[in-house]
Design a protein around this motif. Structure first.
Motif, PDB file in Angstrom:
ATOM      1  N   THR A 117       0.788  -1.270   0.067  1.00  0.00           N
ATOM      2  CA  THR A 117      -0.041  -0.124   0.063  1.00  0.00           C
ATOM      3  C   THR A 117       0.854   1.185   0.044  1.00  0.00           C
ATOM      4  N   ALA A 118       1.855   1.317   0.706  1.00  0.00           N
ATOM      5  CA  ALA A 118       2.844   2.456   0.728  1.00  0.00           C
ATOM      6  C   ALA A 118       4.296   2.015   0.772  1.00  0.00           C
ATOM      7  N   PRO A 119       5.004   2.006  -0.538  1.00  0.00           N
ATOM      8  CA  PRO A 119       6.375   1.501  -0.507  1.00  0.00           C
ATOM      9  C   PRO A 119       7.355   2.270   0.584  1.00  0.00           C
ATOM     10  N   TRP A 120       7.259   3.410   0.841  1.00  0.00           N
ATOM     11  CA  TRP A 120       7.999   4.239   1.881  1.00  0.00           C
ATOM     12  C   TRP A 120       7.681   3.604   3.310  1.00  0.00           C
ATOM     13  N   ALA A 121       6.433   3.660   3.516  1.00  0.00           N
ATOM     14  CA  ALA A 121       6.128   2.866   4.774  1.00  0.00           C
ATOM     15  C   ALA A 121       6.707   1.585   5.008  1.00  0.00           C
ATOM     16  N   ALA A 122       6.740   0.883   4.086  1.00  0.00           N
ATOM     17  CA  ALA A 122       7.090  -0.386   4.059  1.00  0.00           C
ATOM     18  C   ALA A 122       8.601  -0.434   4.509  1.00  0.00           C
ATOM     19  N   MET A 123       9.360   0.544   3.794  1.00  0.00           N
ATOM     20  CA  MET A 123      10.890   0.752   4.124  1.00  0.00           C
ATOM     21  C   MET A 123      11.071   1.014   5.634  1.00  0.00           C
ATOM     22  N   VAL A 124      10.474   1.934   6.096  1.00  0.00           N
ATOM     23  CA  VAL A 124      10.535   2.706   7.389  1.00  0.00           C
ATOM     24  C   VAL A 124       9.953   1.571   8.523  1.00  0.00           C
ATOM     25  N   GLY A 125       8.951   0.838   8.083  1.00  0.00           N
ATOM     26  CA  GLY A 125       8.565  -0.057   9.263  1.00  0.00           C
ATOM     27  C   GLY A 125       9.372  -1.443   9.237  1.00  0.00           C
ATOM     28  N   ALA A 126       9.827  -1.847   8.198  1.00  0.00           N
ATOM     29  CA  ALA A 126      10.852  -2.989   8.367  1.00  0.00           C
ATOM     30  C   ALA A 126      12.076  -2.381   8.968  1.00  0.00           C
ATOM     31  N   GLY A 127      12.660  -1.293   8.673  1.00  0.00           N
ATOM     32  CA  GLY A 127      13.793  -0.820   9.298  1.00  0.00           C
ATOM     33  C   GLY A 127      13.421  -0.627  10.973  1.00  0.00           C
ATOM     34  N   LEU A 128      12.441  -0.293  11.409  1.00  0.00           N
ATOM     35  CA  LEU A 128      12.100   0.230  12.649  1.00  0.00           C
ATOM     36  C   LEU A 128      12.086  -1.347  13.563  1.00  0.00           C
ATOM     37  N   VAL A 129      11.280  -2.047  12.690  1.00  0.00           N
ATOM     38  CA  VAL A 129      11.042  -3.561  13.366  1.00  0.00           C
ATOM     39  C   VAL A 129      12.641  -4.196  13.742  1.00  0.00           C
ATOM     40  N   ALA A 130      13.321  -4.126  12.502  1.00  0.00           N
ATOM     41  CA  ALA A 130      14.542  -5.043  12.685  1.00  0.00           C
ATOM     42  C   ALA A 130      15.602  -4.231  13.503  1.00  0.00           C
ATOM     43  N   GLY A 131      15.734  -2.865  13.595  1.00  0.00           N
ATOM     44  CA  GLY A 131      16.263  -1.973  14.483  1.00  0.00           C
ATOM     45  C   GLY A 131      16.044  -2.225  15.725  1.00  0.00           C
ATOM     46  N   THR A 132      14.852  -2.426  15.999  1.00  0.00           N
ATOM     47  CA  THR A 132      14.471  -2.485  17.544  1.00  0.00           C
ATOM     48  C   THR A 132      14.880  -3.883  18.185  1.00  0.00           C
TER      49      THR A 132
END
Length: 517
Positions: A117-132
């Motif tokens: 649905t939102a490619p930029w949200a996919a990038m940010v969301g995956a980075g936040l989950v993995a970073g946490t």
């Protein structure tokens, strides 16, 4: 990148199992293609199926992915040397960057009927989950930085201890509510599973999918226990009431009572209160008995905030859009969860941890007006006592009055030893006359005793205070009498005798030789 590949590889067998139980032939290419949207769902990235958004994602793959990334990050930072400032940042950045890059690539590899649905949200969301997840692993391996340890040495550390206990208690409450719901609606759950999966092999796929949504159901039970409730489309269920509506044909959804709610279900909100009490006890033990009142209030309040946020954020992630049908949207009401957790957990925690200390600052008995009047009266009485003693001393120093034998008799009650007038250096050296000067008939002499409050002092205390004041006045009067006697003696010496033998009080003048006698 190794954690990303390991997580994707773990999802391939699951994708093959779900494809086979759905009646589709299992192939390697099909399993690899099906694992791509599963990996995106594990990183909380919603997708759209045939243009319909699907946001109710299973949280169990997310938890598994977080555990895997944390383990890989821990291993990597230990291999690099385990230094927080030099190695931890590089490991966290590499894990977050790899997940964000793969999320963008996976969005491009989705089948044609699926899209992010939102490619930029996919990038940010995956980075936040993995970073946490990487941060959790790094802190577990290297320990908390020194700055964090200094901050956590006071009440913040006690707040974390209370938050852990309260969160564990809330999870236990959610598990209890969910288990009770499954037992009560076991027949409805079995009928729903049999209707959507008529067969053993299909039932395995439904079971795997239901297990994937088990954390979502647990969060729904927690929201239900906190009073916020759960909504599926127009249907809503909570301990205070229910609104009927259609439910999706899925076994976990059959647990929700959308027709009637038992009256005793309201008592379920007492369970979070117990969790708050346990969190307050943990904060009190972590602070110790000599902690100030501010710390005893701040620690449970901060613990309640941490628990409330920790319950509201997963509640927001557990719901979402459901393909725009009659079951859309699925909501666990995260804002209501936040407020309910703050009230039901925070207030009992604060009262348990600091209730005794706070009660000491609450005035008991009488109204504010009467308490203020009593305080003003006591202050005025103290001022009158001070001014009255000063006036008595000054008045008796400048002039005297006839003695009062009753006061002398009262003094002899406390000073039974008679005064024989001998000069021993410690008693009155002016005789009984000087002692009589100490009890002048002054109308303000007993003002001190009249001002005393019978509730504040007893009779013995009043007698002691009166004796002390009289002893002070007697010493002052002795000094005054001594000065007057000395002055008269000086005047006598300064005078001269007349020729007839009488004395004059006029001072002598120098003899003038020029005058004749």
């Amino acid at each position: 990148m190794g954690a990303v590949l390991a997580g994707y590889t773990m999802l391939v067998p699951v994708a093959a199992l779900l494809t086979g139980t759905g009646g589709v032939a299992v192939t390697a290419d099909g399993a690899l293609a099906t694992a791509v949207p599963l990996w995106l769902a594990a990183h909380l990235i919603p997708v759209a199926v045939e243009g319909r958004p699907f946001g109710v994602l299973p949280l169990l793959p997310t938890l598994v992915g977080v555990a895997l990334v944390a383990f890989c990050s821990r291993w990597a930072v230990l291999r690099l040397g385990g230094r927080v400032r030099h190695d931890a940042g590089a490991v966290v950045a590499s894990q977050a960057g790899a997940a964000a890059a793969v999320a963008v690539l996976a969005g491009a590899l989705l089948p044609r009927d699926m899209a992010v649905t939102a490619p930029w949200a996919a990038m940010v969301g995956a980075g936040l989950v993995a970073g946490t997840a990487a941060g959790i692993g790094v802190v577990h391996a290297c320990g908390a930085p020194a700055a964090w340890q200094r901050v956590l040495s006071g009440w913040p550390g006690a707040a974390l201890a209370g938050a852990r206990v309260a969160a564990a208690a809330l999870l236990l409450v959610a598990a209890l509510v969910l288990t009770t719901g499954l037992l009560v609606s076991a027949s409805e759950v079995a009928d729903t599973a049999e209707r959507i999966a008529p067969g053993a092999w299909a039932g395995v796929g439904v079971l795997v999918l239901s297990v994937g949504y088990l954390p979502n159901a647990l969060l729904g039970a927690l929201s239900w226990a906190l009073g916020a409730g759960v909504s599926v489309g127009i249907a809503r269920s909570g301990p205070f009431g229910a609104e009927p509506g259609p439910l999706p044909p899925f076994p976990p959804a059959a647990v929700l009572p959308v027709t009637t709610v038992p009256t005793a279900a309201v008592l379920v909100v007492l369970l979070p209160v117990v969790a708050g009490v346990l969190g307050g006890i943990a904060c009190r033990r972590a602070l110790g008995e000599d902690a100030p009142v501010v710390d005893r209030v701040a620690a449970p309040a901060a613990a309640a905030v941490v628990v409330a946020v920790g319950a509201a954020v997963p509640a927001a992630l557990a719901g979402g859009a459901l393909a725009g049908g009659p079951y859309d949207p699925v909501s666990l009401h995260p804002w209501a969860v936040l407020g309910s957790a703050l009230l039901l957990v925070g207030i009992p925690a604060v009262l348990t941890c600091a209730g005794t200390e706070l009660a000491r600052h609450v005035p008991v008995g009488g109204t504010d007006r009467s308490r203020n009047a009593v305080s003003r009266a006591r202050a005025a009485r103290d001022r009158r006592r001070v001014s009255t003693v000063a006036e008595l001393v000054e008045r008796r120093r400048t002039g005297g009055a006839p003695a009062r034998r009753a006061d002398v008799a009262g003094d002899e009650e406390f000073f039974p030893y008679p005064d024989d007038g001998a000069d021993d250096g410690t008693d009155d050296d002016t005789g009984p006359a000087a002692r009589d000067l100490t009890h002048a008939d002054d109308p303000d002499d007993d003002l001190d005793a009249g001002d005393l409050d019978a509730g504040d002092r007893g009779a013995a205390a009043r007698r002691r205070d009166r004796a002390t004041d009289r002893a002070t006045d007697r010493a002052t009067d002795r000094d005054a009498a001594g000065h007057r006697v000395g002055d008269r003696a000086g005047d006598d010496r300064a005078g001269h005798d007349r020729s007839d033998g009488t004395r004059t009080d006029r001072p002598s003048r120098p003899h003038d030789r020029s005058r004749g006698d």
